[in-house]
Design a protein around this motif. Structure first.
Motif, short mmCIF file in Angstrom:
data_model
loop_
_atom_site.label_atom_id
_atom_site.label_comp_id
_atom_site.label_asym_id
_atom_site.label_seq_id
_atom_site.Cartn_x
_atom_site.Cartn_y
_atom_site.Cartn_z
N GLU A 297 0.82 -1.21 0.00
CA GLU A 297 0.00 0.00 0.00
C GLU A 297 0.85 1.26 0.00
O GLU A 297 0.36 2.34 -0.30
CB GLU A 297 -0.91 0.02 1.25
N ASN A 298 2.13 1.12 0.35
CA ASN A 298 2.95 2.31 0.51
C ASN A 298 4.01 2.43 -0.60
O ASN A 298 5.03 1.75 -0.57
CB ASN A 298 3.64 2.27 1.88
N PRO A 299 3.76 3.31 -1.57
CA PRO A 299 4.66 3.40 -2.72
C PRO A 299 5.79 4.41 -2.52
O PRO A 299 6.41 4.84 -3.49
CB PRO A 299 3.72 3.87 -3.83
N ASP A 300 6.08 4.78 -1.26
CA ASP A 300 7.07 5.83 -1.01
C ASP A 300 8.44 5.54 -1.62
O ASP A 300 9.17 6.45 -1.99
CB ASP A 300 7.25 6.07 0.50
N PHE A 301 8.78 4.25 -1.71
CA PHE A 301 10.10 3.91 -2.24
C PHE A 301 10.25 4.31 -3.71
O PHE A 301 11.35 4.34 -4.25
CB PHE A 301 10.38 2.41 -2.06
N LEU A 302 9.12 4.64 -4.36
CA LEU A 302 9.18 5.07 -5.77
C LEU A 302 9.22 6.59 -5.91
O LEU A 302 9.32 7.12 -7.02
CB LEU A 302 7.96 4.53 -6.53
N ALA A 303 9.18 7.29 -4.78
CA ALA A 303 9.15 8.76 -4.82
C ALA A 303 10.38 9.30 -5.53
O ALA A 303 11.51 8.90 -5.24
CB ALA A 303 9.05 9.32 -3.40
N GLN A 304 10.14 10.19 -6.48
CA GLN A 304 11.20 10.87 -7.25
C GLN A 304 12.04 9.91 -8.10
O GLN A 304 13.10 10.28 -8.58
CB GLN A 304 12.13 11.69 -6.31
N LYS A 305 11.57 8.67 -8.27
CA LYS A 305 12.29 7.72 -9.12
C LYS A 305 11.77 7.84 -10.56
O LYS A 305 10.77 8.49 -10.82
CB LYS A 305 12.10 6.29 -8.60
N ARG A 306 12.48 7.15 -11.48
CA ARG A 306 12.07 7.16 -12.89
C ARG A 306 11.59 5.77 -13.30
O ARG A 306 12.29 4.79 -13.06
CB ARG A 306 13.24 7.54 -13.79
N TRP A 307 10.45 5.73 -13.93
CA TRP A 307 9.88 4.45 -14.39
C TRP A 307 9.56 4.57 -15.87
O TRP A 307 8.88 5.51 -16.28
CB TRP A 307 8.61 4.13 -13.58
N LEU A 308 10.01 3.60 -16.67
CA LEU A 308 9.72 3.58 -18.11
C LEU A 308 8.88 2.36 -18.45
O LEU A 308 9.25 1.24 -18.14
CB LEU A 308 11.04 3.54 -18.90
N ASP A 309 7.73 2.60 -19.10
CA ASP A 309 6.89 1.49 -19.56
C ASP A 309 7.08 1.37 -21.08
O ASP A 309 6.66 2.24 -21.84
CB ASP A 309 5.42 1.76 -19.21
N PHE B 35 -1.00 5.20 -8.38
CA PHE B 35 -0.38 4.41 -7.31
C PHE B 35 0.66 5.23 -6.55
O PHE B 35 0.74 5.16 -5.32
CB PHE B 35 0.25 3.15 -7.92
N THR B 36 1.46 6.01 -7.28
CA THR B 36 2.54 6.77 -6.63
C THR B 36 2.10 8.19 -6.28
O THR B 36 2.93 9.02 -5.92
CB THR B 36 3.78 6.85 -7.54
N LYS B 37 0.83 8.49 -6.43
CA LYS B 37 0.29 9.83 -6.18
C LYS B 37 1.08 10.88 -6.96
O LYS B 37 1.41 11.95 -6.45
CB LYS B 37 0.30 10.14 -4.67
N GLU B 38 1.40 10.54 -8.19
CA GLU B 38 2.14 11.41 -9.12
C GLU B 38 3.48 11.86 -8.55
O GLU B 38 3.99 12.93 -8.86
CB GLU B 38 1.28 12.61 -9.54
N ASN B 39 4.05 11.01 -7.73
CA ASN B 39 5.30 11.34 -7.07
C ASN B 39 6.50 10.66 -7.72
O ASN B 39 7.61 10.73 -7.24
CB ASN B 39 5.19 10.89 -5.60
#
Ligand SMILES: [Zn+2]
Length: 284
Positions: free
Chosen positions: A86-98, A113-117
């Motif tokens: 439930e806690n996506p904080d570890f993705l904060a300010q990271k880069r994800w490519l689909d 999911f990441t609250k646009e973070n």
């Protein structure tokens, strides 16, 4: 269409047996490792990576049909929570490519999911799908991944793998876009070990060029320097979920003349959970 004979890209064996045919193409089973692959297959020499990505989901490059699908976003959100909690904080300010993001439903799910973070970006060669995603306000465009210098903390590949003519080499290329300890999230079918009678159809040959098993794909990823974090399997999306209504309808069809019931092919098939998701991390 010019075709060429190929060997198994995983174990390099040239021994195979015919598994099924469709659309004038043979799907064969490697006798050594069990990989299902198209052989002979269309000549791939002049097909660029962009086309390979663009052909995913069995559609043509120029495809004006199809729309952004909000139900898919909900489905992907469930899966993201299942994998990452439930806690996506570890993705904060990271880069994800689909990669091969289509209309951008997974990009959208990641933003929610990441609250646009998290900096979520999709790459999609089909101009209509790009525009469809952009209308949803998503960061989707097309660029040459071979020349990309940005590094990403996570890369996802949904329904892309089966379209790749040389998946090991392409995955190796895309792995270079990951940061140290970057992660991969791959979705594809776990179907190579199924009996032919249980395999979903159509196969979409020759857009789909191979079908793997969990064993084969996890070995490929390990050989590319990944550690498998988790493998999860979900009900294959084309199998309808049984409800009281559709069970009653399909049961009735079993006893009615000239009716084809999908009770055992769609509602209660063998091995319904063949939608495979693998989360893996690049080892140092
Ligand atoms: Zn093989």
């Amino acid at each position: 269409m010019k075709t060429e004979q190929v060997t198994c890209y995983y174990c390099h064996s040239s021994e195979f047996e015919l598994y099924d045919t469709e659309n004038g193409f043979n799907l064969v089973k490697c006798q050594q490792c069990g990989l299902l692959y198209v052989n002979p297959r269309p000549q791939m020499d002049d097909i660029k990576e962009a086309h390979q990505v663009g052909q995913h989901r069995g559609e043509e490059i120029i495809d004006v049909t199809g729309n952004f699908n909000h139900e898919k976003v909900e489905h992907y959100l469930d899966i993201l929570q299942d994998f990452y909690g439930e806690n996506p904080d570890f993705l904060a300010q990271k880069r994800w490519l689909d990669i091969g993001c289509g209309h951008g439903e997974f990009v959208k799910a990641l933003e929610i999911f990441t609250k646009e973070n998290c900096h979520v970006q999709g790459v999609e060669p089909n101009i209509y799908k790009q525009q469809s995603a952009q209308k949803e306000g998503l960061n989707v465009s097309f660029f040459d991944l071979d020349k990309c210098e940005t590094k990403y903390n996570s890369i996802s590949l949904l329904n892309v793998y089966s379209h790749l003519p040389d998946p090991i080499k392409i995955l190796e290329n895309w792995t270079r876009l990951l940061t140290e300890k970057g992660e991969l999230l791959i979705q594809t079918g776990d179907s190579a070990n199924l009996d032919q009678k249980d395999h979903h159809r159509p196969y979409y040959l020759p857009d789909h060029l191979s079908f793997v098993s969990e064993e084969i794909l996890t070995h490929i990823l390990k050989n590319l320097g990944f550690q498998i974090i988790e493998v999860k399997k979900y009900r294959f999306s084309e199998f309808r979920v049984p409800t009281v209504k559709n069970m009653a309808e399909e049961t009735l069809k079993l006893i009615m003349p000239h009716q084809k019931s999908s009770l055992f092919t769609e509602l209660f098939p063998n091995h319904p959970n063949r939608d495979m998701w693998i989360r893996a991390i690049k080892k140092e």
